[in-house]
Design an enzyme around this catalytic site. Structure first.
Site, PDB file in Angstrom:
ATOM      1  N   CYS A 152       0.816  -1.214   0.000  1.00  0.00           N
ATOM      2  CA  CYS A 152       0.000   0.000   0.000  1.00  0.00           C
ATOM      3  C   CYS A 152       0.856   1.274   0.000  1.00  0.00           C
ATOM      4  CB  CYS A 152      -0.976  -0.045   1.176  1.00  0.00           C
ATOM      5  SG  CYS A 152      -2.313   1.125   0.970  1.00  0.00           S
ATOM      6  N   HIS A 184      -3.954  -5.207   0.689  1.00  0.00           N
ATOM      7  CA  HIS A 184      -3.447  -5.641   2.001  1.00  0.00           C
ATOM      8  C   HIS A 184      -3.518  -7.161   2.149  1.00  0.00           C
ATOM      9  CE1 HIS A 184      -2.938  -1.724   3.976  1.00  0.00           C
ATOM     10  NE2 HIS A 184      -3.873  -1.323   3.127  1.00  0.00           N
ATOM     11  N   GLU A 191      -2.426  -8.908   4.524  1.00  0.00           N
ATOM     12  CA  GLU A 191      -2.534  -9.309   5.930  1.00  0.00           C
ATOM     13  C   GLU A 191      -3.973  -9.363   6.425  1.00  0.00           C
ATOM     14  OE1 GLU A 191      -1.398  -6.558   4.678  1.00  0.00           O
ATOM     15  OE2 GLU A 191      -1.899  -4.778   5.851  1.00  0.00           O
ATOM     16  N   SER A 193       0.547 -13.577  38.901  1.00  0.00           N
ATOM     17  CA  SER A 193      -0.790 -13.020  39.090  1.00  0.00           C
ATOM     18  C   SER A 193      -1.877 -14.087  38.966  1.00  0.00           C
ATOM     19  CB  SER A 193      -1.041 -11.954  38.011  1.00  0.00           C
ATOM     20  OG  SER A 193      -1.182 -12.600  36.757  1.00  0.00           O
ATOM     21  N   GLY A 194      -1.482 -15.281  38.528  1.00  0.00           N
ATOM     22  CA  GLY A 194      -2.502 -16.291  38.236  1.00  0.00           C
ATOM     23  C   GLY A 194      -2.904 -16.239  36.768  1.00  0.00           C
ATOM     24  N   GLY A 195      -2.464 -15.209  36.061  1.00  0.00           N
ATOM     25  CA  GLY A 195      -2.792 -15.055  34.645  1.00  0.00           C
ATOM     26  C   GLY A 195      -1.815 -15.814  33.753  1.00  0.00           C
ATOM     27  N   VAL A 196      -2.138 -15.840  32.455  1.00  0.00           N
ATOM     28  CA  VAL A 196      -1.365 -16.632  31.507  1.00  0.00           C
ATOM     29  C   VAL A 196       0.068 -16.091  31.348  1.00  0.00           C
ATOM     30  CG1 VAL A 196      -1.223 -17.377  29.108  1.00  0.00           C
ATOM     31  CG2 VAL A 196      -3.438 -17.260  30.238  1.00  0.00           C
ATOM     32  N   ASP A 197       0.212 -14.772  31.168  1.00  0.00           N
ATOM     33  CA  ASP A 197       1.525 -14.215  30.835  1.00  0.00           C
ATOM     34  C   ASP A 197       2.557 -14.448  31.946  1.00  0.00           C
ATOM     35  OD1 ASP A 197       0.119 -13.371  28.671  1.00  0.00           O
ATOM     36  OD2 ASP A 197       0.040 -11.258  29.262  1.00  0.00           O
ATOM     37  N   SER A 198       2.195 -14.099  33.179  1.00  0.00           N
ATOM     38  CA  SER A 198       3.192 -14.238  34.242  1.00  0.00           C
ATOM     39  C   SER A 198       3.499 -15.721  34.491  1.00  0.00           C
ATOM     40  CB  SER A 198       2.747 -13.542  35.528  1.00  0.00           C
ATOM     41  OG  SER A 198       1.604 -14.146  36.081  1.00  0.00           O
ATOM     42  N   THR A 199       2.506 -16.578  34.289  1.00  0.00           N
ATOM     43  CA  THR A 199       2.745 -18.009  34.508  1.00  0.00           C
ATOM     44  C   THR A 199       3.717 -18.565  33.465  1.00  0.00           C
ATOM     45  OG1 THR A 199       0.501 -18.209  35.370  1.00  0.00           O
ATOM     46  CG2 THR A 199       1.616 -20.254  34.785  1.00  0.00           C
TER      47      THR A 199
END
Ligand code: XMP
Length: 509
Positions: free
Chosen positions: A79, A167, A169, A221-227
């Site tokens: 583009c 585009h 994508e 934190s119990g969340g996905v990222d920190s785990t």
């Protein structure tokens, strides 16, 4: 990394999407703003120039020097990129008669061109531009046209430079992924080796090298990222990773105990810190949502700092930062305007002065989940709904008391468990209950009651930026409402939130 793809960002809303599509092909890539082209390009095998909200004819439009790139590395200009190459190399770019936006079909495709290998005429593409290329640049060879756009794609003879005005994508470009694969694999020769397994191996060895025998502290934190960040680090440095999991008293029912247990089973060196009372104390009398958020943020920092001091000689602070946060902070438009308020006027708490390690900073959310799966993290943990940092505090409208937290935890538990039992949990992006600062009249037996109202909320979304309320089955809502009113003392009315975002937000505060 020898197999890297450089995406040069001219500020298009679709730049992140290009990166995601490239990664879906198992090819690694990184986004750089157009004014920060890396000096050393030796690790890159191909370059993609993104679109842009600018017109190439505008005076303040991006105008980077591509002399280190063109003719030296294969280039795919999308583009704005395509118009940029035309405009400054002897071609002509003018406003199109009508804004070319939406679906179109490639009515003509030149035979024998690698970029269009396995792509047939009439392939649907997505257009989004108000300028159009009237004349190709020097040595330009037209590769494809639509009914309205003559120069939909071209290449420059004698170099591996390709340009397209549509585009690839965007999903509406049905062969977009094929085109990207043709460019990256068949033309540029990158290998499709960027898999979760490869990421884990590489990251673990890099972490080992970087950290050595030093100690690292990380807040779970119990969340996905920190785990996922913790498990990666644990694989690299074992017991030298010290995890801290703080109970702010505003988590879901039994969540602190059960998640802590899960962490321990995963072999993590984790300390659970129950600071519920400290948080409740800090929240006393506060009902303004931002004041509540601030009190929780500040208390967390204090608790974490106290705990971090218990570990001697710690060198690193690990964080679960992911790629969208990184892109935001280096984007063409500069970091987001939200300035994080800071509690400590006298200076940073000590743990914030540690060196930072962020093993997920190059991953998108779905990639974090794939890596988590590769690391054999429990499916239930990886599939958990997002949960806000301030927890139930922003779902108890108004001020917070221990009794209100108890009531909401019970209601939330019945709702979430019900979603699981009815196999609805994974169809919902996020769900929870809200305790309203309203009492309503009811009858129970012969008695009039005057008790709390709760709202249930369940939304579908991909990133939380927009969301639709979920059409949960009436039978499920009926059963859930009955169970809540029968079992939770203090609640006599349940309502279901049927607002979408925008204009409503997901949380009520
Ligand atoms: P809204 O309410 O803005 O929420 O539509 C979008 C997403 O962000 C979460 N959220 C928060 N997460 N701290 C967090 O960590 C917060 O203060 C916060 N406020 C909202 C919300 O749960 C949803 O997933």
């Amino acid at each position: 990394m020898q197999n890297n793809v450089l995406i040069l960002d001219f500020g298009s809303q679709y730049t992140q999407l290009i990166a995601r599509r490239v990664r879906e092909l198992n090819i690694y890539c990184e986004i750089y703003p157009y004014h920060k082209i890396p000096d050393d390009l030796s690790g890159f095998k191909a370059v993609i120039l993104s679109g842009s909200p600018f017109s190439v004819r505008a005076e303040d439009a991006p105008h980077p020097d591509l002399s280190q790139i063109r003719g030296k590395l294969p280039v795919l200009a999308v583009c704005y990129g395509a118009q940029y190459l035309a405009h400054f190399n002897g071609g002509k770019v003018e406003p199109s008669g009508t804004r070319e936006y939406g679906r179109a079909n490639l009515t003509v495709i030149k035979d024998g061109e690698l970029l269009f290998d396995e792509i047939k005429e009439n392939s649907q593409v997505w257009m989004s531009h108000s300028d159009t290329i009237m004349e190709l640049p020097e040595k330009g060879v037209r590769l494809a046209s639509t009914t309205d756009v003559l120069n939909a794609a071209y290449r420059i003879d004698g170099e591996e430079t390709y340009a397209i005005q549509f585009h690839p994508e965007v999903y509406h470009s049905t062969d977009g992924k094929q085109l990207l694969e043709n460019f990256l694999v068949k033309i540029a020769g990158t290998s499709q080796s960027w898999t979760p397994g490869a990421f884990v191996d590489l990251t673990v060895s890099e972490l080992k090298e970087k950290i050595g025998d030093d100690k690292v502290v990380l807040g779970l934190s119990g969340g996905v990222d920190s785990t996922v960040a913790a498990v990666l680090l644990h694989k690299a440095i074992g017991k030298n990773l010290y995890c801290i999991f703080v109970n702010n008293g505003l988590l879901r029912k039994n969540e602190f105990e059960s998640v802590l247990d899960q962490y321990k089973h995963m072999g993590l060196n984790v300390k659970g810190v129950d600071a519920s009372d400290r948080f409740l104390e800090a929240l006393k009398g506060l009902s303004d949502p931002e004041a509540k958020r601030k009190a929780i943020g500040n208390t967390f920092i204090e608790v974490f700092d106290d705990e971090a001091h218990e570990i001697t000689d710690v060198t690193y602070l690990a964080q679960g930062t992911i790629y969208p946060d990184v892109i935001e902070s280096v984007s063409v438009n500069g970091p987001s305007v939200t300035i994080k308020s800071h509690h400590n006027v006298g200076g940073l708490p000590d743990f914030m002065k540690l060196k930072v390690v962020e093993p997920l900073r190059m991953l998108f959310k779905d990639e974090v989940r794939r890596v988590g799966k590769e690391l054999e993290i429990d499916k239930e943990l990886l599939g958990r709904h997002p949960f806000p940092g301030p927890g139930l505090a922003i779902r108890i409208l108004g001020d917070i008391t221990a009794e209100k937290v108890r009531i909401l935890q019970e209601v939330d538990h019945i709702f979430i468990q019900g979603l699981r039992d009815w196999m609805l949990y994974d169809k919902v992006w996020q769900a929870g209950a809200i305790l309203l600062p309203v009492q309503s009249v009811g009858v129970m037996g012969d008695e009039r009651t005057y008790e709390q109202v709760v709202a249930l909320r369940a939304v579908e979304s991909t990133d939380g930026m927009t969301a639709d309320w979920v059409n949960l089955p009436y039978e499920f809502l009926q059963k859930t409402s009955n169970t809540i009113i029968n079992r939770v003392k203090g609640v006599n009315r349940v309502v279901y939130d049927i607002s979408s975002k925008p204009p409503a937000t997901i949380e009520w505060e």
